[in-house]
Write a protein that holds these residues in place. Structure first.
Motif, PDB file in Angstrom:
ATOM      1  N   GLU A 130      44.463   7.226   2.127  1.00  0.00           N
ATOM      2  CA  GLU A 130      45.648   6.396   2.341  1.00  0.00           C
ATOM      3  C   GLU A 130      46.829   6.991   1.585  1.00  0.00           C
ATOM      4  O   GLU A 130      46.680   7.459   0.461  1.00  0.00           O
ATOM      5  CB  GLU A 130      45.423   4.962   1.861  1.00  0.00           C
ATOM      6  N   ILE A 131      47.980   6.951   2.229  1.00  0.00           N
ATOM      7  CA  ILE A 131      49.235   7.362   1.602  1.00  0.00           C
ATOM      8  C   ILE A 131      50.262   6.294   1.945  1.00  0.00           C
ATOM      9  O   ILE A 131      50.434   5.948   3.115  1.00  0.00           O
ATOM     10  CB  ILE A 131      49.715   8.737   2.116  1.00  0.00           C
ATOM     11  N   GLY A 170      57.464   4.940  12.717  1.00  0.00           N
ATOM     12  CA  GLY A 170      57.822   6.139  11.961  1.00  0.00           C
ATOM     13  C   GLY A 170      57.041   7.391  12.296  1.00  0.00           C
ATOM     14  O   GLY A 170      56.997   8.325  11.491  1.00  0.00           O
ATOM     15  N   LYS A 171      56.444   7.466  13.468  1.00  0.00           N
ATOM     16  CA  LYS A 171      55.669   8.659  13.851  1.00  0.00           C
ATOM     17  C   LYS A 171      56.542   9.910  13.842  1.00  0.00           C
ATOM     18  O   LYS A 171      56.195  10.907  13.216  1.00  0.00           O
ATOM     19  CB  LYS A 171      55.031   8.471  15.244  1.00  0.00           C
ATOM     20  N   VAL A 212      45.095   9.441  12.673  1.00  0.00           N
ATOM     21  CA  VAL A 212      45.854   8.864  11.571  1.00  0.00           C
ATOM     22  C   VAL A 212      46.577   7.618  12.063  1.00  0.00           C
ATOM     23  O   VAL A 212      47.284   7.652  13.071  1.00  0.00           O
ATOM     24  CB  VAL A 212      46.874   9.884  11.016  1.00  0.00           C
ATOM     25  N   SER A 213      46.413   6.536  11.337  1.00  0.00           N
ATOM     26  CA  SER A 213      47.087   5.280  11.649  1.00  0.00           C
ATOM     27  C   SER A 213      48.301   5.127  10.742  1.00  0.00           C
ATOM     28  O   SER A 213      48.217   5.398   9.544  1.00  0.00           O
ATOM     29  CB  SER A 213      46.112   4.120  11.426  1.00  0.00           C
ATOM     30  N   ILE A 214      49.418   4.703  11.325  1.00  0.00           N
ATOM     31  CA  ILE A 214      50.610   4.366  10.541  1.00  0.00           C
ATOM     32  C   ILE A 214      50.870   2.878  10.775  1.00  0.00           C
ATOM     33  O   ILE A 214      51.075   2.448  11.915  1.00  0.00           O
ATOM     34  CB  ILE A 214      51.838   5.191  10.959  1.00  0.00           C
ATOM     35  N   ARG A 215      50.845   2.130   9.692  1.00  0.00           N
ATOM     36  CA  ARG A 215      51.079   0.684   9.784  1.00  0.00           C
ATOM     37  C   ARG A 215      52.307   0.308   8.957  1.00  0.00           C
ATOM     38  O   ARG A 215      52.481   0.797   7.841  1.00  0.00           O
ATOM     39  CB  ARG A 215      49.862  -0.090   9.293  1.00  0.00           C
ATOM     40  N   VAL A 216      53.112  -0.575   9.523  1.00  0.00           N
ATOM     41  CA  VAL A 216      54.271  -1.108   8.802  1.00  0.00           C
ATOM     42  C   VAL A 216      53.784  -2.290   7.980  1.00  0.00           C
ATOM     43  O   VAL A 216      53.186  -3.225   8.505  1.00  0.00           O
ATOM     44  CB  VAL A 216      55.379  -1.554   9.776  1.00  0.00           C
ATOM     45  N   ARG A 272      55.393   2.014   4.766  1.00  0.00           N
ATOM     46  CA  ARG A 272      54.452   2.489   5.773  1.00  0.00           C
ATOM     47  C   ARG A 272      53.171   2.917   5.079  1.00  0.00           C
ATOM     48  O   ARG A 272      53.203   3.534   4.016  1.00  0.00           O
ATOM     49  CB  ARG A 272      54.998   3.687   6.538  1.00  0.00           C
ATOM     50  N   LEU A 273      52.048   2.601   5.696  1.00  0.00           N
ATOM     51  CA  LEU A 273      50.743   3.004   5.178  1.00  0.00           C
ATOM     52  C   LEU A 273      50.085   3.934   6.173  1.00  0.00           C
ATOM     53  O   LEU A 273      49.815   3.543   7.327  1.00  0.00           O
ATOM     54  CB  LEU A 273      49.857   1.786   4.927  1.00  0.00           C
ATOM     55  N   LEU A 274      49.873   5.177   5.763  1.00  0.00           N
ATOM     56  CA  LEU A 274      49.115   6.138   6.566  1.00  0.00           C
ATOM     57  C   LEU A 274      47.665   6.048   6.125  1.00  0.00           C
ATOM     58  O   LEU A 274      47.392   6.047   4.908  1.00  0.00           O
ATOM     59  CB  LEU A 274      49.602   7.571   6.310  1.00  0.00           C
ATOM     60  N   SER A 275      46.748   6.001   7.074  1.00  0.00           N
ATOM     61  CA  SER A 275      45.336   5.977   6.715  1.00  0.00           C
ATOM     62  C   SER A 275      44.521   6.731   7.741  1.00  0.00           C
ATOM     63  O   SER A 275      44.886   6.769   8.932  1.00  0.00           O
ATOM     64  CB  SER A 275      44.835   4.533   6.568  1.00  0.00           C
ATOM     65  N   TRP A 276      43.445   7.358   7.254  1.00  0.00           N
ATOM     66  CA  TRP A 276      42.547   8.100   8.125  1.00  0.00           C
ATOM     67  C   TRP A 276      41.231   8.326   7.403  1.00  0.00           C
ATOM     68  O   TRP A 276      41.132   8.174   6.181  1.00  0.00           O
ATOM     69  CB  TRP A 276      43.150   9.426   8.565  1.00  0.00           C
TER      70      TRP A 276
END
Length: 141
Positions: free
Chosen positions: A4-5, A39-40, A125-129, A135-139
């Protein structure tokens, strides 16, 4: 392993892009799943800048489907936007597998439109607001 970032604000993008590139290691096929406006393209731009692509060369390939950029040392980076793809044949018509099999970095937006064509090794990779606008990037890899 789960990764996660968090990106708190736009000024945080260079740090997040650098951390992302370090974390993905040798993965060359990266698919970004996120709703419109999450934000992709903004994040993809930050990743390309981190790889040495001039910012004014980076744009959304919504109409072209794929843009090719050159990073440091002239290495190609392929940036896809499958938003307008209605049939998988349209992706095949642009030579999708030539790009995916190149071994070069392929950054893909709206991969859900070509899901069945993606190789198994594609990093999803998922980007969630978040509620606070971050934004939370997770994979997982």
């Amino acid at each position: 392993m789960k990764h996660e970032i968090t990106i708190q604000q736009l000024e945080d993008l260079p740090r997040a892009a650098k951390a992302f590139l370090q974390a993905i290691g040798n993965h060359s096929l990266v698919a970004f799943y996120a709703p419109m406006g999450a934000g992709k393209t903004t994040f993809t731009t930050a990743v390309c800048k981190e790889l040495g692509v001039e910012e004014d060369a980076i744009s959304s390939p919504t109409f072209a489907i794929v843009n090719e950029y050159r990073g440091r040392g002239g290495r190609p980076i392929f940036h896809f936007d499958f938003y307008r793809i209605e049939k998988e044949a349209e992706a095949l018509d642009i030579g999708l597998y030539d790009y995916l099999d190149s071994g070069e970095l392929c950054l893909m937006e709206w991969p859900e439109n070509i899901e069945a064509l993606l190789p198994e090794e594609t990093l999803k990779v998922s980007i969630r607001v978040q509620a606070d606008g971050s934004r939370l990037l997770s994979w997982e890899d």
